[in-house]
Design a protein around this motif. Structure first.
Motif, mmCIF file in Angstrom:
data_model
loop_
_atom_site.group_PDB
_atom_site.id
_atom_site.type_symbol
_atom_site.label_atom_id
_atom_site.label_comp_id
_atom_site.label_asym_id
_atom_site.label_seq_id
_atom_site.Cartn_x
_atom_site.Cartn_y
_atom_site.Cartn_z
ATOM 1 N N PHE A 1 5.191 2.299 -6.806
ATOM 2 C CA PHE A 1 3.841 1.796 -6.865
ATOM 3 C C PHE A 1 3.657 0.911 -7.473
ATOM 4 O O PHE A 1 2.489 0.688 -8.394
ATOM 5 C CB PHE A 1 2.638 2.787 -6.750
ATOM 6 N N ALA B 1 -0.399 -3.686 -5.628
ATOM 7 C CA ALA B 1 -1.333 -3.884 -4.860
ATOM 8 C C ALA B 1 -2.022 -2.824 -4.269
ATOM 9 O O ALA B 1 -0.785 -3.059 -3.324
ATOM 10 C CB ALA B 1 -2.891 -4.582 -5.519
ATOM 11 N N PRO B 2 -2.779 -1.502 -3.610
ATOM 12 C CA PRO B 2 -3.754 -1.679 -5.019
ATOM 13 C C PRO B 2 -3.314 -0.580 -6.446
ATOM 14 O O PRO B 2 -4.436 -0.452 -6.883
ATOM 15 C CB PRO B 2 -5.158 -0.893 -4.055
ATOM 16 N N GLN B 3 -2.672 0.310 -5.804
ATOM 17 C CA GLN B 3 -1.848 0.945 -7.434
ATOM 18 C C GLN B 3 -1.897 0.400 -8.248
ATOM 19 O O GLN B 3 -2.598 0.503 -9.647
ATOM 20 C CB GLN B 3 -1.054 1.596 -6.878
ATOM 21 N N ASN B 4 -0.869 -0.515 -8.363
ATOM 22 C CA ASN B 4 -0.697 -1.317 -9.810
ATOM 23 C C ASN B 4 -0.359 -1.065 -10.560
ATOM 24 O O ASN B 4 -0.123 -0.761 -12.380
ATOM 25 C CB ASN B 4 -2.131 -2.139 -9.724
ATOM 26 N N HIS B 5 0.656 -0.155 -10.748
ATOM 27 C CA HIS B 5 1.631 0.995 -11.540
ATOM 28 C C HIS B 5 2.676 0.797 -12.103
ATOM 29 O O HIS B 5 3.812 0.627 -12.120
ATOM 30 C CB HIS B 5 2.190 2.498 -11.427
ATOM 31 N N LYS C 1 5.111 1.744 -15.373
ATOM 32 C CA LYS C 1 5.118 3.334 -14.591
ATOM 33 C C LYS C 1 6.740 2.445 -13.676
ATOM 34 O O LYS C 1 7.842 3.485 -13.762
ATOM 35 C CB LYS C 1 4.752 4.242 -14.345
ATOM 36 N N SER C 2 6.614 1.622 -12.622
ATOM 37 C CA SER C 2 7.557 1.473 -11.960
ATOM 38 C C SER C 2 8.552 0.786 -12.644
ATOM 39 O O SER C 2 10.430 1.571 -12.310
ATOM 40 C CB SER C 2 6.750 0.457 -10.740
ATOM 41 N N ARG D 1 1.113 -1.042 -0.024
ATOM 42 C CA ARG D 1 0.330 0.320 -0.120
ATOM 43 C C ARG D 1 0.624 1.009 -0.079
ATOM 44 O O ARG D 1 0.745 1.955 -1.226
ATOM 45 C CB ARG D 1 -1.094 0.438 1.244
ATOM 46 N N THR D 2 2.186 1.250 0.830
ATOM 47 C CA THR D 2 2.876 2.111 0.712
ATOM 48 C C THR D 2 3.915 2.994 -0.233
ATOM 49 O O THR D 2 4.354 3.147 -0.404
ATOM 50 C CB THR D 2 3.883 2.462 2.514
ATOM 51 N N GLY D 3 4.020 1.858 -1.134
ATOM 52 C CA GLY D 3 4.889 1.477 -2.238
ATOM 53 C C GLY D 3 6.418 0.731 -2.050
ATOM 54 O O GLY D 3 6.617 0.874 -0.295
#
Length: 466
Positions: free
Chosen positions: A354, A357-361, A364-365, A333-335
């Motif tokens: 991030f 989950a929950p962001q699922n980037h 981009k990562s 959650r906090t990356g």
């Protein structure tokens, strides 16, 4: 001092003059590391292990001698120091043996036995102890003393029983004999306290457990003692697990020690009850507490030894060396926190991605990681082994596969203590303007470069080695 130095020389397998020289240095304030490194010519080459043992044993033996002198002077002031007792005290080799000998002469609170002695019942106790053919009830009648609280034969005989019980409990030779038997043959028994089964599920292996005292490893001993302190387990020492009636066996040992006839004479039944109660009320409880204390001390020493070995292995792990490293502290959650350090460990940049989950980037990562690796010519990626470490390892693997020309290497690193370091005063002084959560990533990167240099900043108890 000569007796102490001779004993230490024997224990250390060294010359007495070496011990005397090392002792002089220690007394002058020199430390063991200093003596081991810079005073070899004075001590005749005693190594650090010998010096540590010497320091520990020197303290113990000096305390032993101080206690011996105190005990001798105290008993002498009571005018009770016989030649035999003096010889026993002088030859005692341990604090336990010394305290056993001092036990009858210690100042103590007013006991039931002392009250009976004050009421004049001691001659009856001595008579029944010496001559088992006497009838206890008949002889007790002449000692009835209502003014002192002994108004019938039962009270008088109980008083005589307490006198003998306390005498048995203060007999150093009897204590040594029972202690020796239990240490060789005894077992620790653990049972769950009724109603604590759910609360103590992590201790379920010990809900009905028995193990010889000589075989209990330190981790099991500490677990059982911890469960007892938490009110989960009841612990007992069984003096003879192979016997159907261990308590009676010990009572028989007491009777044999004093050559008491507890079989077929008038006072036999009464004497049998005396030795049974002496074991149950006095000796058994005293020795059980003593064995638990000794077991804890031994187990803690063993645990510390294991801790030290694990810590040494971790601190002395091979360093990756002076190579630009990216530290990745995984999170959901906090990356994932990222810190890039150069070959000297200097912080270059930090970032948070991030990918999970929950962001699922995820994509981009990957782009952020690629950019950082290219910009700073990263050679190593250190991934913390905490939450989301497997997912983060998969992310880095994909990065490496898509960018083979970067020639990256990834290594999973223990992140134990990283959060402790990040909130420490040490970290605050190093990185006063850096967010606490990002300091952990710096630690992860640096501990791959040079484990020893980074881990010494963290308290050993927080590094996760025991």
């Amino acid at each position: 001092m000569s007796d102490i130095s001779a004993r230490l020389a024997s224990e250390l397998n060294a010359q007495q003059q070496q011990v005397v020289a090392a002792t002089k240095l220690l007394d002058e304030g020199a430390t063991v590391p200093f003596i081991a490194r810079y005073r070899k010519e004075v001590t005749g080459g005693l190594d650090d292990t010998q010096l540590r043992l010497l320091e520990q044993r020197l303290s113990y033996l000096r305390e032993l001698e101080e206690r011996r002198s105190f005990i001798l002077s105290t008993i002498e002031s009571q005018k009770k120091l016989t030649a035999e007792l003096k010889a026993d005290i002088t030859s005692a080799q341990s604090k336990t043996e010394l305290e056993d000998l001092y036990l009858p002469y210690k100042a103590k609170r007013r006991t039931k036995g002392q009250i009976a002695i004050e009421a004049g019942i001691e001659p009856l106790a001595d008579a029944l102890f010496t001559d088992a053919s006497l009838n206890p009830e008949q002889h007790a009648e002449q000692y009835i003393n209502a003014d002192k609280g002994f108004d019938d034969t039962k009270a008088v005989l109980d008083g005589a029983k307490f006198i003998l019980m306390e005498r048995f409990a203060e007999d150093a030779k009897l204590l040594a004999k029972l202690r020796s038997h239990i240490s060789q043959n005894g077992a620790i028994q653990s049972t769950v306290i009724k109603g604590q089964e759910q609360a103590g599920t992590k201790y379920r292996d010990y809900f009905d457990h028995q193990e010889l005292l000589t075989k209990v490893p330190s981790h099991r001993a500490l677990a059982m003692l911890r469960a007892r302190n938490e009110g989960i387990l009841q612990l007992n020492v069984n003096p003879e697990p192979s016997s159907e009636n261990p308590a009676q066996l010990c009572a028989n040992m007491i009777a044999q020690h004093y050559r008491l006839n507890i079989t077929d004479q008038a006072a036999s039944t009464w004497l049998l009850s005396v030795v049974q109660w002496a074991w149950k009320i006095k000796l058994g409880l005293h020795l059980e507490n003593e064995f638990f204390a000794a077991m804890r001390e031994k187990a803690e020493a063993g645990a510390i030894d294991v801790f030290a070995k694990n810590l040494k292995d971790l601190l002395m792990a091979a360093p990756a060396g002076p190579r630009t490293t990216l530290g990745l502290d995984p999170g959901l959650r906090t990356g994932c926190k990222i810190a890039v350090v150069d070959s000297t460990g200097k912080l270059l940049t930090t970032q948070t991605i991030f990918p999970h989950a929950p962001q699922n980037h995820w994509d981009k990562s990957l782009r952020t990681l690629e950019q950082l690796c290219r910009q700073h010519k990263v050679e190593l990626i250190a991934i913390g082994n905490g939450t989301a470490s497997r997912e983060s390892d998969k992310l880095v693997a994909e990065l490496m596969k898509a960018n083979t020309e970067l020639k990256l290497n990834k290594i999973m690193v223990s992140e134990a203590g990283a959060s402790v370091y990040s909130a420490s005063e040490f970290a605050a002084n190093e990185f006063p303007d850096l967010d606490v959560s990002l300091r952990g990533a710096v630690s992860i990167a640096r501990r791959l470069q040079d484990p020893l240099a980074e881990l010494v900043k963290i308290e050993p108890k927080s590094i996760g080695v025991g």
